[in-house]
Motif scaffolding. Sequence first.
Motif, PDB file in Angstrom:
ATOM      1  N   GLY A 124      37.392  -8.461  28.797  1.00 41.50           N
ATOM      2  CA  GLY A 124      37.700  -8.403  30.212  1.00 41.50           C
ATOM      3  C   GLY A 124      37.740  -6.985  30.744  1.00 41.50           C
ATOM      4  O   GLY A 124      38.157  -6.048  30.061  1.00 41.50           O
ATOM      5  N   VAL A 125      37.313  -6.834  32.001  1.00 40.58           N
ATOM      6  CA  VAL A 125      37.268  -5.510  32.618  1.00 40.58           C
ATOM      7  C   VAL A 125      38.657  -4.885  32.751  1.00 40.58           C
ATOM      8  O   VAL A 125      38.825  -3.691  32.466  1.00 40.58           O
ATOM      9  N   PRO A 126      39.702  -5.626  33.195  1.00 45.17           N
ATOM     10  CA  PRO A 126      41.031  -4.997  33.300  1.00 45.17           C
ATOM     11  C   PRO A 126      41.522  -4.432  31.967  1.00 45.17           C
ATOM     12  O   PRO A 126      42.093  -3.336  31.921  1.00 45.17           O
ATOM     13  N   ILE A 143      36.435  -2.247  14.679  1.00 43.05           N
ATOM     14  CA  ILE A 143      37.025  -3.590  14.749  1.00 43.05           C
ATOM     15  C   ILE A 143      38.471  -3.507  15.247  1.00 43.05           C
ATOM     16  O   ILE A 143      38.906  -4.297  16.104  1.00 43.05           O
ATOM     17  N   THR A 144      39.210  -2.537  14.729  1.00 35.19           N
ATOM     18  CA  THR A 144      40.612  -2.403  15.099  1.00 35.19           C
ATOM     19  C   THR A 144      40.772  -2.064  16.576  1.00 35.19           C
ATOM     20  O   THR A 144      41.625  -2.635  17.273  1.00 35.19           O
ATOM     21  N   LEU A 145      39.950  -1.155  17.079  1.00 38.27           N
ATOM     22  CA  LEU A 145      40.012  -0.814  18.497  1.00 38.27           C
ATOM     23  C   LEU A 145      39.772  -2.049  19.365  1.00 38.27           C
ATOM     24  O   LEU A 145      40.483  -2.293  20.348  1.00 38.27           O
ATOM     25  N   THR A 146      38.775  -2.831  19.000  1.00 41.52           N
ATOM     26  CA  THR A 146      38.456  -4.037  19.772  1.00 41.52           C
ATOM     27  C   THR A 146      39.618  -5.024  19.766  1.00 41.52           C
ATOM     28  O   THR A 146      39.990  -5.573  20.816  1.00 41.52           O
ATOM     29  N   ALA A 147      40.210  -5.240  18.601  1.00 44.48           N
ATOM     30  CA  ALA A 147      41.317  -6.192  18.502  1.00 44.48           C
ATOM     31  C   ALA A 147      42.522  -5.727  19.315  1.00 44.48           C
ATOM     32  O   ALA A 147      43.201  -6.527  19.967  1.00 44.48           O
ATOM     33  N   LEU A 148      42.792  -4.445  19.295  1.00 44.99           N
ATOM     34  CA  LEU A 148      43.944  -3.921  20.035  1.00 44.99           C
ATOM     35  C   LEU A 148      43.738  -4.034  21.546  1.00 44.99           C
ATOM     36  O   LEU A 148      44.665  -4.350  22.292  1.00 44.99           O
ATOM     37  N   VAL A 149      42.504  -3.789  21.997  1.00 40.81           N
ATOM     38  CA  VAL A 149      42.209  -3.964  23.423  1.00 40.81           C
ATOM     39  C   VAL A 149      42.370  -5.436  23.814  1.00 40.81           C
ATOM     40  O   VAL A 149      42.963  -5.762  24.849  1.00 40.81           O
ATOM     41  N   ALA A 150      41.868  -6.329  22.958  1.00 45.18           N
ATOM     42  CA  ALA A 150      41.915  -7.763  23.271  1.00 45.18           C
ATOM     43  C   ALA A 150      43.344  -8.250  23.453  1.00 45.18           C
ATOM     44  O   ALA A 150      43.613  -9.130  24.276  1.00 45.18           O
ATOM     45  N   HIS A 151      44.269  -7.677  22.714  1.00 48.69           N
ATOM     46  CA  HIS A 151      45.661  -8.135  22.783  1.00 48.69           C
ATOM     47  C   HIS A 151      46.541  -7.223  23.636  1.00 48.69           C
ATOM     48  O   HIS A 151      47.749  -7.452  23.740  1.00 48.69           O
ATOM     49  N   GLY A 152      45.948  -6.195  24.218  1.00 45.55           N
ATOM     50  CA  GLY A 152      46.714  -5.337  25.103  1.00 45.55           C
ATOM     51  C   GLY A 152      47.722  -4.451  24.415  1.00 45.55           C
ATOM     52  O   GLY A 152      48.730  -4.055  25.018  1.00 45.55           O
ATOM     53  N   HIS A 153      47.468  -4.100  23.159  1.00 41.67           N
ATOM     54  CA  HIS A 153      48.398  -3.250  22.404  1.00 41.67           C
ATOM     55  C   HIS A 153      48.006  -1.776  22.611  1.00 41.67           C
ATOM     56  O   HIS A 153      47.418  -1.143  21.735  1.00 41.67           O
ATOM     57  N   TYR A 154      48.345  -1.231  23.782  1.00 37.68           N
ATOM     58  CA  TYR A 154      47.807   0.085  24.152  1.00 37.68           C
ATOM     59  C   TYR A 154      48.497   1.247  23.433  1.00 37.68           C
ATOM     60  O   TYR A 154      47.876   2.300  23.236  1.00 37.68           O
ATOM     61  N   ASP A 155      49.768   1.098  23.056  1.00 40.71           N
ATOM     62  CA  ASP A 155      50.405   2.148  22.256  1.00 40.71           C
ATOM     63  C   ASP A 155      49.717   2.252  20.898  1.00 40.71           C
ATOM     64  O   ASP A 155      49.422   3.361  20.409  1.00 40.71           O
ATOM     65  N   GLU A 156      49.467   1.115  20.291  1.00 43.87           N
ATOM     66  CA  GLU A 156      48.740   1.092  19.022  1.00 43.87           C
ATOM     67  C   GLU A 156      47.312   1.600  19.221  1.00 43.87           C
ATOM     68  O   GLU A 156      46.737   2.256  18.349  1.00 43.87           O
ATOM     69  N   LEU A 157      46.726   1.285  20.373  1.00 46.21           N
ATOM     70  CA  LEU A 157      45.359   1.723  20.643  1.00 46.21           C
ATOM     71  C   LEU A 157      45.271   3.248  20.625  1.00 46.21           C
ATOM     72  O   LEU A 157      44.340   3.817  20.045  1.00 46.21           O
ATOM     73  N   PRO A 203      33.534  10.715  20.384  1.00 53.94           N
ATOM     74  CA  PRO A 203      34.007  10.173  21.666  1.00 53.94           C
ATOM     75  C   PRO A 203      32.998   9.218  22.290  1.00 53.94           C
ATOM     76  O   PRO A 203      33.383   8.210  22.898  1.00 53.94           O
ATOM     77  N   GLU A 204      31.704   9.500  22.154  1.00 51.68           N
ATOM     78  CA  GLU A 204      30.680   8.624  22.716  1.00 51.68           C
ATOM     79  C   GLU A 204      30.703   7.248  22.042  1.00 51.68           C
ATOM     80  O   GLU A 204      30.545   6.216  22.708  1.00 51.68           O
ATOM     81  N   GLU A 205      30.891   7.246  20.727  1.00 56.89           N
ATOM     82  CA  GLU A 205      30.937   5.963  20.023  1.00 56.89           C
ATOM     83  C   GLU A 205      32.190   5.190  20.400  1.00 56.89           C
ATOM     84  O   GLU A 205      32.153   3.953  20.552  1.00 56.89           O
ATOM     85  N   ILE A 206      33.320   5.866  20.552  1.00 58.00           N
ATOM     86  CA  ILE A 206      34.543   5.190  20.983  1.00 58.00           C
ATOM     87  C   ILE A 206      34.331   4.602  22.377  1.00 58.00           C
ATOM     88  O   ILE A 206      34.720   3.453  22.658  1.00 58.00           O
ATOM     89  N   GLY A 207      33.692   5.365  23.254  1.00 59.97           N
ATOM     90  CA  GLY A 207      33.397   4.844  24.586  1.00 59.97           C
ATOM     91  C   GLY A 207      32.517   3.616  24.538  1.00 59.97           C
ATOM     92  O   GLY A 207      32.715   2.652  25.305  1.00 59.97           O
ATOM     93  N   ALA A 208      31.528   3.614  23.651  1.00 59.87           N
ATOM     94  CA  ALA A 208      30.637   2.457  23.521  1.00 59.87           C
ATOM     95  C   ALA A 208      31.398   1.220  23.045  1.00 59.87           C
ATOM     96  O   ALA A 208      31.141   0.101  23.500  1.00 59.87           O
ATOM     97  N   VAL A 209      32.342   1.417  22.109  1.00 56.52           N
ATOM     98  CA  VAL A 209      33.164   0.297  21.639  1.00 56.52           C
ATOM     99  C   VAL A 209      33.987  -0.267  22.794  1.00 56.52           C
ATOM    100  O   VAL A 209      34.069  -1.491  22.999  1.00 56.52           O
ATOM    101  N   LEU A 210      34.601   0.614  23.585  1.00 60.19           N
ATOM    102  CA  LEU A 210      35.437   0.153  24.698  1.00 60.19           C
ATOM    103  C   LEU A 210      34.594  -0.521  25.774  1.00 60.19           C
ATOM    104  O   LEU A 210      35.043  -1.484  26.416  1.00 60.19           O
ATOM    105  N   ALA A 264      42.156   0.436  28.544  1.00 61.55           N
ATOM    106  CA  ALA A 264      41.784   1.066  27.279  1.00 61.55           C
ATOM    107  C   ALA A 264      41.103   2.405  27.513  1.00 61.55           C
ATOM    108  O   ALA A 264      41.362   3.387  26.795  1.00 61.55           O
ATOM    109  N   PHE A 265      40.215   2.473  28.494  1.00 59.81           N
ATOM    110  CA  PHE A 265      39.549   3.737  28.799  1.00 59.81           C
ATOM    111  C   PHE A 265      40.557   4.802  29.248  1.00 59.81           C
ATOM    112  O   PHE A 265      40.436   5.986  28.898  1.00 59.81           O
ATOM    113  N   ALA A 266      41.594   4.367  30.000  1.00 64.52           N
ATOM    114  CA  ALA A 266      42.616   5.317  30.438  1.00 64.52           C
ATOM    115  C   ALA A 266      43.363   5.893  29.239  1.00 64.52           C
ATOM    116  O   ALA A 266      43.630   7.109  29.165  1.00 64.52           O
ATOM    117  N   VAL A 267      43.691   5.041  28.284  1.00 63.56           N
ATOM    118  CA  VAL A 267      44.378   5.490  27.071  1.00 63.56           C
ATOM    119  C   VAL A 267      43.473   6.434  26.284  1.00 63.56           C
ATOM    120  O   VAL A 267      43.893   7.512  25.840  1.00 63.56           O
TER     121      VAL A 267
END
Length: 383
Positions: free
Chosen positions: A360-362, A317-331, A345-352, A367-370
């Motif tokens: 959104g794709v951007p 849930i936290t990863l999703t919320a951080l991506v949604a708001h663009g908080h990449y340092d926190e991510l 890592p596979e599960e993290i990739g699935a969440v992202l 997020a994937f880069a981070v």
Amino acid sequence: MSTRQQPLSDGKLLHHRAEGPVTAPPLLLGPSLGTSTALWDKVAPELSVTHRVVRWDLPGHGHSPAGLIGPGATVADLAALVLALADSLGLDRFSYAGVSLGGAVGLHLAVHHPERVERLAVICSSAHFNGSRPWEERAALVRAEGLAGLAEGADARWFTPGFTVPELVEDHRRADPDSYAACCDALAAFDLRERLPAIGAPTLLVAGREDPATPPAHLREIADAVPGAALVEIPGASHLAPAQCPEAVLTALRAHFDGGAKRGMEVRRQVLGDTHVDRAQARQSEFTARFQDFISRYAWGEIWTDPTLARRERSMITLTALVAHGHYDELAMHIRAARRNGLTPEEIGAVLLQTAVYCGVPAANSAFAVAQRVLAEEDEAAG
């Protein structure tokens, strides 16, 4: 946060008022003779930020039925009613604070039902109440003449000169005389001094320095006998300290009951790691100290300790919320935390990947880069 007034359950349970998150640690608040749940009006709402606070009324006081106890009642009888209330609410174990007679109930529970009491605070109370005669005489007076005359002197017994709480005096006046007298019977028979060393719950004693009914010496006697107990004396407070000096009482109770900051710091270290937390603590200044305390108490001490969700789920849930708001340092920090919480890592990739659909794709691209950088750093450190 929720507040609800509980029905009287056909006259079989004490009336009570519950406040605070249902999932928060439970804290029961007991009243003094002649008062009601209103005794806690200036304290309970603040305590309910971190606890599920349940205030209760004595039999025949406030909104509790009058027939729950009778002549010859004991503190054990009152404690049994409190346990019945706790059972009805599904509270197997709880912390407890009580004033005067309510404090005596707490002492009885801690001695005779130690498996139920997590932590205990005894406020302006005693392990004995100056012998049986004064209470026997008061019980006889009330049974003969009612409470109107006794209520006239409530301010002098409860507060320092010039201070009053009209609502509490009115509670005294409206209490059921027979129930009040039965509570006097309970006080007359109460003496727990020899059993105090058996109390194992962490215990706080709070004394009003101007209290004529249960002077500080009574609280010191308990503090000296209960292993590891702490004592706080409040200058300017008389017998009903929560009503007269609520800020001081609240400060003492928070320090005793609110282990949120300590629990939160433990969870924060487990999830984020000692290195991150130590770095955050080292950067803490006088300006940011209250914010850091807030984070430890609320985010980590209440939300992350709630057992409703597993830490793995909270990380997703936290990863999703951080991506949604663009908080990449926190991510980046929470990707490391997600690994500690058991995500692969596979599960993290699935969440992202899921965030690409809903955030959104951007955002997902960033997020994937981070995540790729963080996971690569982990692999390098492990190698």
